[in-house]
Design an enzyme around this catalytic site. Structure first.
Site, PDB file in Angstrom:
ATOM      1  N   HIS A 266       0.957  -1.180  -0.011  1.00  0.00           N
ATOM      2  CA  HIS A 266      -0.101   0.032  -0.033  1.00  0.00           C
ATOM      3  C   HIS A 266       0.903   1.349   0.010  1.00  0.00           C
ATOM      4  O   HIS A 266       1.561   1.303  -0.979  1.00  0.00           O
ATOM      5  CB  HIS A 266      -1.021  -0.193   1.168  1.00  0.00           C
ATOM      6  CG  HIS A 266      -1.989   0.827   1.288  1.00  0.00           C
ATOM      7  ND1 HIS A 266      -2.413   1.623   0.162  1.00  0.00           N
ATOM      8  CD2 HIS A 266      -2.714   1.361   2.411  1.00  0.00           C
ATOM      9  CE1 HIS A 266      -3.547   2.434   0.680  1.00  0.00           C
ATOM     10  NE2 HIS A 266      -3.710   2.119   1.902  1.00  0.00           N
ATOM     11  N   HIS A 307      -1.716  -2.231  -9.805  1.00  0.00           N
ATOM     12  CA  HIS A 307      -2.924  -1.819  -8.840  1.00  0.00           C
ATOM     13  C   HIS A 307      -4.110  -2.742  -8.812  1.00  0.00           C
ATOM     14  O   HIS A 307      -4.248  -3.256  -9.860  1.00  0.00           O
ATOM     15  CB  HIS A 307      -3.292  -0.408  -9.274  1.00  0.00           C
ATOM     16  CG  HIS A 307      -3.823   0.153  -8.223  1.00  0.00           C
ATOM     17  ND1 HIS A 307      -5.003   0.013  -7.976  1.00  0.00           N
ATOM     18  CD2 HIS A 307      -3.408   1.178  -7.292  1.00  0.00           C
ATOM     19  CE1 HIS A 307      -5.480   1.022  -6.866  1.00  0.00           C
ATOM     20  NE2 HIS A 307      -4.484   1.599  -6.439  1.00  0.00           N
ATOM     21  N   ASP A 365       2.912   5.484  -6.795  1.00  0.00           N
ATOM     22  CA  ASP A 365       3.698   5.516  -5.970  1.00  0.00           C
ATOM     23  C   ASP A 365       5.320   5.699  -6.854  1.00  0.00           C
ATOM     24  O   ASP A 365       6.217   5.831  -6.238  1.00  0.00           O
ATOM     25  CB  ASP A 365       3.798   4.384  -5.139  1.00  0.00           C
ATOM     26  CG  ASP A 365       2.896   4.459  -3.939  1.00  0.00           C
ATOM     27  OD1 ASP A 365       2.964   5.922  -3.616  1.00  0.00           O
ATOM     28  OD2 ASP A 365       2.226   3.463  -3.673  1.00  0.00           O
TER      29      ASP A 365
END
Ligand code: CMC
Length: 429
Positions: A266, A307, A365
């Site tokens: 995460h 994802h 990210d």
């Protein structure tokens, strides 16, 4: 809300079960399985891949089309025209503020940036080399011991003050956790500065000289916060909702969200991206790591790729990539070694059939790690920054839940352990 029904025929059961279906304003219909327990049945969905755990009006994601809307507004438009604090207002109150509302909100958040002086001593209990996320889990939870006047979750004003406090104090605590780890004095917030500028001031300023924050870097920081502000029912938001469903206070709920965010699947991924780039070390070794990521027997994964929801592209990643390019250009860092590896890795992975077939695109990210590195933020602070940005999303979801009708979250299980058996005396085991 009920338009259609689904009829479930179960082997060995005479009577079919009729389940209501609901349609949202957009997105897939959902089947209400609530009455299955009265038939002695549970649904089974590890990882909640097919489960809508709540009804919400805050954020909508279409993973196939790469769409992310906050209160209906596309993330690309917010990233271009809005600011983090304006987006906070939107998430919390449902509409964009007018000029007066915007100023009032910004002023209110600014007056809550300082933390209770005793919190400073709280930091001394941590080892000098403590990870800033470990500090954040502890210190944010501890806010409930300092702000008793915002703990009554049934009181709307308490909930609002808790929201202001959390949004305002998170950057202060984040910067303090960094300053503590490098042995520098904590910087007090400077409320004449904007939200993100103030954060950079507390991170990089020191009491011996006046701090100057570049507007370009403050804008890039603001965009990073904005792009992380909310993301529907992800692991940490679901954790906040589940924690809040027991009636826990908002500071405890956000501390639980921070803990859930910490994991590398995460929010910890942005830190893991940089560690991975360091480990790769040289462009000549990229193929080797890509091969490892594709090998079923190797647990290694390319951090910053893939994802659960986005199977086309991550719209946040698109904006973040543009921002990364701008920041690198502004800082003259286009030739940075790790950034070169990142760009090459991105290119190779985007062309590799394994990643194409499995729809593994760079996620937010991947690029946020690059921007944060360029901004001079140490890797250990990356996930903390994600937590600062996401605080408003957590609070908005918590508030939405508490102000509507909700029940304590209590999932069931498929039990595969021993059936009942008798206790064996120790001599007979
Ligand atoms: N590198 C290599 N293979 C991957 C990767 C990756 N990064 N991600 C998924 N796969 C493969 C996986 O092995 C699986 O293959 P197979 O079907 O042959 O078993 C397939 O793709 C589907 O993966 P999954 O684990 O079933 O997908 P998931 O939805 O459970 O996991 C994920 C999503 C984000 C946890 C995962 O893609 C991952 O671990 N990515 C790296 C960590 C990362 O970047 N996380 C940040 C997510 S974005 C920020 C946020 O919202 O928190």
């Amino acid at each position: 809300m009920t338009d259609k029904t689904v009829t479930l025929h179960i082997d060995g059961m005479d009577e079919a079960v009729e389940l209501p279906m609901y349609s949202g304003s957009i997105g897939p219909d959902v089947i209400d399985v609530g009455k299955l327990t009265s038939k002695g049945l549970f649904t089974y969905d590890p990882g909640f891949v097919s489960t809508a755990a709540c009804e919400s009006q805050i954020t909508y994601i279409d993973g196939n089309e790469g769409i992310l809307l906050h209160r209906g507004y596309p993330i690309e438009q917010l990233a271009e025209h809005s600011t983090y604090l304006e987006t906070c207002y939107l998430l919390l109150y449902g509409e964009l503020p007018n000029q007066a509302e915007k100023e009032r909100f910004e002023n209110t958040v600014c007056t809550h940036t300082m933390v209770h002086e005793q919190i400073r001593t709280f930091f001394q209990g941590f080892r000098r080399d403590a990870h800033p996320m470990a500090i954040m889990c502890g210190v944010v939870g501890a806010l409930s011991a300092f702000y008793h006047d915002s703990l009554d979750i049934t009181n709307e004003q308490h909930r609002e003050v808790a929201a202001f406090r959390l949004i305002a104090k998170m950057p202060t605590l984040a910067a303090m956790s960094y300053k503590f780890s490098i042995g520098q004095p904590f910087m007090y917030p400077d409320n004449s500065k904007g939200y993100s500028e103030n954060f950079l001031h507390m991170m990089f300023g020191n009491p011996c000289s006046e701090s100057k924050v570049s507007p370009v870097l403050a804008k890039a920081m603001d965009r990073v916060f904005l792009l992380h502000a909310d993301h529907e029912q992800n692991a940490s938001t679901s954790t906040v909702r589940l924690t809040g469903s027991s009636g826990a206070n908002p500071f405890a709920c956000i501390a639980a969200g921070i803990a859930a965010l910490w994991g590398p699947s995460h929010g910890g991924a942005n830190e893991a991206v940089l560690s991975m780039l360091e480990e790769i070390g040289d462009e000549s070794r990229i193929e080797e790591f890509v091969d490892r990521a594709k090998n079923k027997d190797d647990p290694f994964r390319l951090m910053g790729f893939g994802h659960r929801v986005y199977k086309n592209f991550d719209p946040r990643a698109k904006v973040m990539k543009e921002s990364a390019d701008e920041v690198l250009k502004e800082l003259g860092l286009e030739d940075d070694r790790l950034l070169r590896i990142a760009k090459r890795l991105e290119q190779i992975a985007l062309e590799d059939p394994y990643f194409i077939e499995k729809k593994l695109y760079p996620n937010v990210d991947f690029y946020s790690g690059i921007i944060l590195r360029a901004l001079g933020i140490p890797t250990s602070m990356f996930t903390v920054i994600f937590a600062v940005g996401r605080t408003v999303g957590w609070i908005a979801h918590w508030h939405e839940m508490i102000s509507g009708s909700y029940r304590i979250g209590r999932p069931r299980q498929l039990y595969t352990g021993h059936v009942q058996r008798d206790y064996t005396p120790i001599a007979d085991r």
